[in-house]
Design a protein around this motif. Sequence first.
Motif, PDB file in Angstrom:
ATOM      1  N   ASN A   1      10.763  40.586 -34.237  1.00 47.19           N
ATOM      2  CA  ASN A   1      11.258  39.347 -34.750  1.00 47.19           C
ATOM      3  C   ASN A   1      11.668  39.268 -35.919  1.00 47.19           C
ATOM      4  OD1 ASN A   1      12.047  38.507 -31.814  1.00 47.19           O
ATOM      5  ND2 ASN A   1       9.706  38.377 -31.577  1.00 47.19           N
ATOM      6  N   ASP A   2      11.616  40.039 -36.554  1.00 43.47           N
ATOM      7  CA  ASP A   2      11.252  39.309 -38.409  1.00 43.47           C
ATOM      8  C   ASP A   2      12.662  39.964 -39.350  1.00 43.47           C
ATOM      9  OD1 ASP A   2       9.079  38.056 -38.200  1.00 43.47           O
ATOM     10  OD2 ASP A   2       7.507  40.100 -38.030  1.00 43.47           O
ATOM     11  N   VAL A   3      13.435  41.195 -38.022  1.00 42.20           N
ATOM     12  CA  VAL A   3      14.754  41.398 -38.526  1.00 42.20           C
ATOM     13  C   VAL A   3      15.482  40.429 -38.147  1.00 42.20           C
ATOM     14  CG1 VAL A   3      15.947  43.400 -37.967  1.00 42.20           C
ATOM     15  CG2 VAL A   3      13.404  43.958 -37.794  1.00 42.20           C
ATOM     16  N   ASN A   4      16.264  40.208 -39.956  1.00 43.87           N
ATOM     17  CA  ASN A   4      17.041  39.570 -39.347  1.00 43.87           C
ATOM     18  C   ASN A   4      18.336  39.738 -40.282  1.00 43.87           C
ATOM     19  OD1 ASN A   4      16.283  38.110 -41.636  1.00 43.87           O
ATOM     20  ND2 ASN A   4      14.379  36.937 -40.277  1.00 43.87           N
ATOM     21  N   ASP A   5      19.185  38.900 -40.470  1.00 44.03           N
ATOM     22  CA  ASP A   5      20.472  38.636 -41.777  1.00 44.03           C
ATOM     23  C   ASP A   5      19.974  38.363 -43.401  1.00 44.03           C
ATOM     24  OD1 ASP A   5      22.771  39.252 -40.021  1.00 44.03           O
ATOM     25  OD2 ASP A   5      22.997  37.584 -39.933  1.00 44.03           O
ATOM     26  N   HIS A   6      19.127  37.837 -43.229  1.00 42.39           N
ATOM     27  CA  HIS A   6      18.345  37.579 -44.888  1.00 42.39           C
ATOM     28  C   HIS A   6      18.171  38.316 -45.237  1.00 42.39           C
ATOM     29  CE1 HIS A   6      16.459  35.455 -47.672  1.00 42.39           C
ATOM     30  NE2 HIS A   6      15.074  35.412 -47.157  1.00 42.39           N
ATOM     31  N   LEU A   7      16.972  39.641 -44.384  1.00 43.92           N
ATOM     32  CA  LEU A   7      15.984  40.425 -45.074  1.00 43.92           C
ATOM     33  C   LEU A   7      16.776  41.457 -45.093  1.00 43.92           C
ATOM     34  CD1 LEU A   7      13.369  42.268 -44.840  1.00 43.92           C
ATOM     35  CD2 LEU A   7      13.522  43.034 -42.415  1.00 43.92           C
ATOM     36  N   VAL A   8      17.918  41.917 -44.559  1.00 43.52           N
ATOM     37  CA  VAL A   8      19.238  43.248 -44.234  1.00 43.52           C
ATOM     38  C   VAL A   8      19.359  42.872 -46.169  1.00 43.52           C
ATOM     39  CG1 VAL A   8      20.906  44.100 -43.941  1.00 43.52           C
ATOM     40  CG2 VAL A   8      19.580  43.695 -42.091  1.00 43.52           C
ATOM     41  N   ASN A   9      20.015  41.276 -46.093  1.00 45.40           N
ATOM     42  CA  ASN A   9      20.613  41.209 -47.518  1.00 45.40           C
ATOM     43  C   ASN A   9      19.916  40.841 -49.137  1.00 45.40           C
ATOM     44  OD1 ASN A   9      23.758  40.103 -46.332  1.00 45.40           O
ATOM     45  ND2 ASN A   9      22.648  38.332 -46.070  1.00 45.40           N
ATOM     46  N   THR A  10      18.919  40.268 -48.671  1.00 44.28           N
ATOM     47  CA  THR A  10      17.522  41.380 -49.392  1.00 44.28           C
ATOM     48  C   THR A  10      16.788  42.801 -49.794  1.00 44.28           C
ATOM     49  OG1 THR A  10      16.396  39.219 -48.786  1.00 44.28           O
ATOM     50  CG2 THR A  10      14.987  40.680 -50.092  1.00 44.28           C
ATOM     51  N   LEU A  11      17.287  43.086 -49.247  1.00 47.15           N
ATOM     52  CA  LEU A  11      17.067  44.871 -49.206  1.00 47.15           C
ATOM     53  C   LEU A  11      18.425  45.515 -49.702  1.00 47.15           C
ATOM     54  CD1 LEU A  11      15.287  45.868 -46.266  1.00 47.15           C
ATOM     55  CD2 LEU A  11      13.848  45.472 -48.032  1.00 47.15           C
ATOM     56  N   ASP A  12      19.196  45.598 -49.508  1.00 46.99           N
ATOM     57  CA  ASP A  12      20.622  45.200 -49.967  1.00 46.99           C
ATOM     58  C   ASP A  12      20.460  45.325 -51.941  1.00 46.99           C
ATOM     59  OD1 ASP A  12      21.283  46.411 -47.560  1.00 46.99           O
ATOM     60  OD2 ASP A  12      22.953  45.421 -47.025  1.00 46.99           O
ATOM     61  N   LYS A  13      19.587  44.734 -52.003  1.00 49.52           N
ATOM     62  CA  LYS A  13      19.680  44.340 -53.716  1.00 49.52           C
ATOM     63  C   LYS A  13      19.490  45.349 -53.754  1.00 49.52           C
ATOM     64  CE  LYS A  13      19.469  39.127 -52.901  1.00 49.52           C
ATOM     65  NZ  LYS A  13      18.415  38.037 -53.588  1.00 49.52           N
ATOM     66  N   MET A  14      18.571  46.387 -53.260  1.00 46.56           N
ATOM     67  CA  MET A  14      18.400  47.397 -54.341  1.00 46.56           C
ATOM     68  C   MET A  14      18.983  48.495 -54.039  1.00 46.56           C
ATOM     69  SD  MET A  14      14.357  47.719 -52.703  1.00 46.56           S
ATOM     70  CE  MET A  14      14.403  49.077 -53.923  1.00 46.56           C
ATOM     71  N   ALA A  15      20.478  47.769 -53.233  1.00 46.20           N
ATOM     72  CA  ALA A  15      21.596  49.248 -53.453  1.00 46.20           C
ATOM     73  C   ALA A  15      22.540  49.708 -55.074  1.00 46.20           C
ATOM     74  CB  ALA A  15      22.084  48.452 -52.956  1.00 46.20           C
ATOM     75  N   PRO A  16      22.476  50.812 -55.269  1.00 45.50           N
ATOM     76  CA  PRO A  16      23.271  51.321 -54.716  1.00 45.50           C
ATOM     77  C   PRO A  16      21.682  52.738 -54.450  1.00 45.50           C
ATOM     78  CG  PRO A  16      23.625  52.473 -56.568  1.00 45.50           C
ATOM     79  CD  PRO A  16      23.418  51.020 -56.486  1.00 45.50           C
ATOM     80  N   PHE A  17      21.243  52.851 -52.974  1.00 52.31           N
ATOM     81  CA  PHE A  17      20.930  53.958 -51.425  1.00 52.31           C
ATOM     82  C   PHE A  17      21.055  54.751 -52.072  1.00 52.31           C
ATOM     83  CE2 PHE A  17      20.219  49.794 -49.957  1.00 52.31           C
ATOM     84  CZ  PHE A  17      19.373  49.711 -50.611  1.00 52.31           C
ATOM     85  N   GLY A  18      20.070  56.135 -52.183  1.00 51.34           N
ATOM     86  CA  GLY A  18      20.338  57.552 -52.242  1.00 51.34           C
ATOM     87  C   GLY A  18      19.375  58.238 -53.092  1.00 51.34           C
TER      88      GLY A  18
END
Length: 778
Positions: free
Chosen positions: A458-475
């Motif tokens: 239930n806690d998986v949402n667009d805001h969480l994705v956008n927050t985590l994407d600030k750590m990109a680029p991933f590898g």
Amino acid sequence: MIANPILNLKDPADVPAGKTDILTRILWQRGIRDDHEVQRFLSPKLDDLLDPFLLKGMKEAVELVRLALTRGDSICIYGDYDVDGMVSTSLLTRFFTDFGYEVQHYIPSRHEEGYGLNAQAIQRLAESGVDLLLTVDCGITSVEEVRLARSLGMQVIVTDHHQCPPVLPEANVIVNPHQPGCSYPNKNLCGAGVAFKWIEAFSKAQNQGMNYQRYLPFAALATVADVVKLIGENRVIVKLGIPLMETGGISGFQALLKECQIASGELNSGHLGFQIAPRLNAVGRLENAELAIRLLTTDDLGEAEAAAGVLSGLNEERKRLEKEILEEAIAQVEKQAQSGLPKFLVVDGQGWNEGVIGIVASRLVERYYRPTIVFARGDDGIAKGSARSISGLNVFRALQEQEELLSRFGGHAQAAGLSLPASSIEDLRERLNAYAKKQLTELDFRPEIVLDFQIEPNDVNDHLVNTLDKMAPFGFGNPRPVAYLPKVELLNLRAIGKAKEHLSGQIISGSSEALAFVGFHQADYVKKLQAGESVDMAATIGVNRFRGRETLQLQTKTLISAEQEMIRHFEKAQEAIVQYILQFHNSMKYDKIMGLMTMISEVSAIEGNRCLVGMDSFENWLQMKETVSLRGREGRLGHAFRFGKPDDRDKGLIFTYLPNERCFEQEWDQSVWMPRDSNEDAFVQLDWMPGIDTLRLIYRWLLDAMGPAGILKRDLYRMMRVESPYELEACLFALWIFMDVGFLEQSECRISRSRNRLKIDLLNHPLIQKTRQIMKEI
């Protein structure tokens, strides 16, 4: 036989109380802590790039090229046929062209010449009038070839990023961050990264402004493709270089983005690693790399688009070849595993395409989590191999130990290339397995998945994705954060993809909405799991973009089911604390075992059509062991024996885990039971059986896990599965002993440290004594 991972859930208690948001917590756990570090990580700038003249030999390399240009010398860039080598070659070719100077380039044929410098090519280049040979992404191990080039009148500059051998080539100049005496802080540059730093240095020496928009995208692509760490300067290169691939005006990049159907503004490191790089790699693996060089150096968009289309076709052919060779390689490994899975996998095939064996080696490492070499045998009696490793073993050093067997080799800790006479493969296999046995423990063969945070669906949402994407680029070095989702229910499992090699499904938890997930190369779970089953999931969180629609989607790292761990609840673990998959090796008739059964009524079908056959005493099992042999859990046709306290009739049942009900109806033959293997040593020791030192370590871990007030049984069992550095079976075995001797005590739902502890010699515990006796007698 898929490797069983260890899940390492980071403890939120390690983060200061004031760090409340999820991004700050993850960065803290990864060592990025003060405000300056966080700002530089999230918003890197060109000023964060290091001074290129800190690289040993850089000043001399710039001056040598400057003099060559002044004299009008003929310069040749000598590269490699992988993405890093092709991009490095294209980058320098484009730079010299922009500078107004025409240079040659040379990429050896993977199939005819192999990796690195070769004498025939050097002879031809010398005859064509080359004055200065400038290597990119190769040359650091080419001692004889560089000596030949110098003897033929060429000056040689070696720029490389691979590990340095004890003896370096006698080049005029070497630029390699790994060479002795080089204090350059970033040891993780790829080949194109070193070439990029040379362009930076040359531009500074000429008092010219550096055209980052034109050259940085090349370094970004190669940095991702060559799987070097995306930290420090490499993160700056990739973070700033990716957007420039779209806006920098390079025709080749524009054509590749169009061919991969990557929409404007959506390009990320995943696209580089899994769509663009494989297309470039395909041409070097299957044909001559010249097409990729033309793609990356042309200013004609039409020519670039035509080349990109050809690369896509070659990539599809590469996938087909990879699938065929992988299936043959897996068959070889499974055959070897009948006498125990080797610690170092070595497989080979006559006529295998050497352009795809590196990918096959990577797939085998993913599947079995063992260091691996895949050899392609040639008609000339030479075998060319590609090596991939696991985190606990430096494969370059492993090959150095066997140098007298090898014709040539090169690489780094996690990947290497090599060649040797095909007749020496078996000798190399034996030596590498002996080396791995000394270097690795059983825990090294369980991949660790670091879990950055725990979350509910239930806690998986667009805001969480956008927050985590600030750590990109991933590898590599900066992986996408992994979420831990415990006790989720599976829905709509199915295999997807052209070859049905991927997994798709949904999860729910309680009243949550269904959340989609995909697992690449995880279609085997379709056979192992079923809808409605409860699992623990480790997954990354992102967005799936398809035909203009965006939906939240998980990408699974692993699914841990109750069957995979053998025990669904901790209470059952109390009844079945010691567990192992065994296998019969004698051609023993089924009725001999049935004659030992004193509780035939316990035969029952469970979990599909597999069966449990119960025996009521440890002694009956001891009778059976006289006519059977033990072997490791890797046996595909194995049987799990589970037993409790030998003097407890109700909880001491020993269960024979039969593959299916037909075992009751047919003769005992090799289609069900495998014959005894001649290698008796493979069955001498149970790998989970803890010694006294390990028992002490597990006891300390249990006390830390429980705390002064004890712990709920279900929580302790979950910690054993997810966080323990020891095998689950070893923890359960130790837990039973500690409760039996009074070190620990249990109430109805809680386990805690005993208040009345006695000093007891664990080595004399009856269960340890009996198990050790069995081991001696096998």
